[in-house]
Motif scaffolding. Sequence first.
Motif, PDB file in Angstrom:
ATOM      1  N   THR A   1       0.831  -1.215   0.000  1.00 14.78           N
ATOM      2  CA  THR A   1       0.000   0.000   0.000  1.00 14.78           C
ATOM      3  C   THR A   1       0.860   1.256   0.000  1.00 14.78           C
ATOM      4  O   THR A   1       0.568   2.219  -0.720  1.00 14.78           O
ATOM      5  CB  THR A   1      -0.953   0.013   1.213  1.00 14.78           C
ATOM      6  OG1 THR A   1      -0.191  -0.170   2.406  1.00 14.78           O
ATOM      7  CG2 THR A   1      -2.003  -1.068   1.087  1.00 14.78           C
ATOM      8  N   ASP A   2       1.939   1.267   0.814  1.00 19.07           N
ATOM      9  CA  ASP A   2       2.855   2.416   0.832  1.00 19.07           C
ATOM     10  C   ASP A   2       3.538   2.577  -0.518  1.00 19.07           C
ATOM     11  O   ASP A   2       3.649   3.681  -1.061  1.00 19.07           O
ATOM     12  CB  ASP A   2       3.921   2.246   1.916  1.00 19.07           C
ATOM     13  CG  ASP A   2       3.354   2.364   3.323  1.00 19.07           C
ATOM     14  OD1 ASP A   2       2.198   2.804   3.464  1.00 19.07           O
ATOM     15  OD2 ASP A   2       4.076   2.018   4.273  1.00 19.07           O
TER      16      ASP A   2
ATOM     17  N   LEU B   1       1.109   3.907  -3.154  1.00 16.88           N
ATOM     18  CA  LEU B   1       0.801   5.311  -2.922  1.00 16.88           C
ATOM     19  C   LEU B   1       1.957   6.204  -3.354  1.00 16.88           C
ATOM     20  O   LEU B   1       1.768   7.197  -4.076  1.00 16.88           O
ATOM     21  CB  LEU B   1       0.478   5.528  -1.440  1.00 16.88           C
ATOM     22  CG  LEU B   1       0.010   6.908  -1.021  1.00 16.88           C
ATOM     23  CD1 LEU B   1      -1.277   7.267  -1.740  1.00 16.88           C
ATOM     24  CD2 LEU B   1      -0.191   6.958   0.481  1.00 16.88           C
TER      25      LEU B   1
ATOM     26  N   THR C   1      -6.590  11.949   4.891  1.00 18.96           N
ATOM     27  CA  THR C   1      -6.188  10.554   5.046  1.00 18.96           C
ATOM     28  C   THR C   1      -5.058  10.225   4.069  1.00 18.96           C
ATOM     29  O   THR C   1      -4.074   9.580   4.438  1.00 18.96           O
ATOM     30  CB  THR C   1      -7.385   9.622   4.811  1.00 18.96           C
ATOM     31  OG1 THR C   1      -8.436   9.987   5.711  1.00 18.96           O
ATOM     32  CG2 THR C   1      -7.009   8.171   5.005  1.00 18.96           C
TER      33      THR C   1
ATOM     34  N   SER D   1      -1.862  11.828   5.322  1.00 16.65           N
ATOM     35  CA  SER D   1      -1.304  11.079   6.457  1.00 16.65           C
ATOM     36  C   SER D   1      -0.617   9.809   5.982  1.00 16.65           C
ATOM     37  O   SER D   1       0.485   9.473   6.431  1.00 16.65           O
ATOM     38  CB  SER D   1      -2.404  10.719   7.454  1.00 16.65           C
ATOM     39  OG  SER D   1      -2.962  11.868   8.015  1.00 16.65           O
ATOM     40  N   ARG D   2      -1.267   9.102   5.078  1.00 10.23           N
ATOM     41  CA  ARG D   2      -0.668   7.865   4.557  1.00 10.23           C
ATOM     42  C   ARG D   2       0.623   8.155   3.790  1.00 10.23           C
ATOM     43  O   ARG D   2       1.588   7.412   3.895  1.00 10.23           O
ATOM     44  CB  ARG D   2      -1.664   7.139   3.647  1.00 10.23           C
ATOM     45  CG  ARG D   2      -2.818   6.529   4.415  1.00 10.23           C
ATOM     46  CD  ARG D   2      -3.788   5.852   3.489  1.00 10.23           C
ATOM     47  NE  ARG D   2      -4.930   5.331   4.219  1.00 10.23           N
ATOM     48  CZ  ARG D   2      -5.974   4.744   3.650  1.00 10.23           C
ATOM     49  NH1 ARG D   2      -6.022   4.609   2.336  1.00 10.23           N
ATOM     50  NH2 ARG D   2      -6.967   4.297   4.388  1.00 10.23           N
TER      51      ARG D   2
ATOM     52  N   ARG E   1       3.384   8.877   6.328  1.00  8.27           N
ATOM     53  CA  ARG E   1       3.886   7.636   6.938  1.00  8.27           C
ATOM     54  C   ARG E   1       4.725   6.826   5.937  1.00  8.27           C
ATOM     55  O   ARG E   1       5.766   6.275   6.287  1.00  8.27           O
ATOM     56  CB  ARG E   1       2.724   6.799   7.482  1.00  8.27           C
ATOM     57  CG  ARG E   1       2.149   7.333   8.789  1.00  8.27           C
ATOM     58  CD  ARG E   1       1.200   6.320   9.442  1.00  8.27           C
ATOM     59  NE  ARG E   1       0.054   5.988   8.604  1.00  8.27           N
ATOM     60  CZ  ARG E   1      -1.105   6.652   8.601  1.00  8.27           C
ATOM     61  NH1 ARG E   1      -1.275   7.666   9.418  1.00  8.27           N
ATOM     62  NH2 ARG E   1      -2.088   6.284   7.818  1.00  8.27           N
ATOM     63  N   ALA E   2       4.277   6.761   4.696  1.00  9.56           N
ATOM     64  CA  ALA E   2       5.022   6.019   3.677  1.00  9.56           C
ATOM     65  C   ALA E   2       6.389   6.665   3.429  1.00  9.56           C
ATOM     66  O   ALA E   2       7.408   5.978   3.310  1.00  9.56           O
ATOM     67  CB  ALA E   2       4.221   5.948   2.381  1.00  9.56           C
TER      68      ALA E   2
END
Length: 150
Positions: A100-101, A104, A128, A131-132, A135-136
């Motif tokens: 997922t990271d 993205l 969202t 934020s993702r 984090r990635a």
Amino acid sequence: MTHLPRLHARARRLTHSSADAEDLCHDACVALLEREANGARIERPLPYMMTALRHAASARLKLASRQDVLEDDDHPQSDDASLACFCTEVLAHLDTLPQTDRALLRRVAFEEITPSELAKELNIPVGTIMSRLARARARLRDAVGITSAF
């Protein structure tokens, strides 16, 4: 043709090799023949061919100088090489991230899709997605060993 020895001697002075001189003589003769084939009457062929020879030599010299500049630019500089190595390392670490990271980051970086476009596409709030992404990026920095944000 009676002018060939003089033409070849002049071409040899304009070039560094016998083969290049032959090519220039050929180009000058072809220029004369093409001109005559198009209906022009050349009263004095030797001066015409000498001029054609000089123009051909000048064109070859310009082309050679451009190619030298391009060849010099083709060699990577040390900064380019270290950047290329770093990029390769980052891409290798990108493949180790969770799917997922990785997906993205690839969409935003390589497909140049904005976070807001991605949010609309996935029907997720922009916050969202941001934020993702944060984090990635943090996981990628940790994997690469970078302490500051990029």
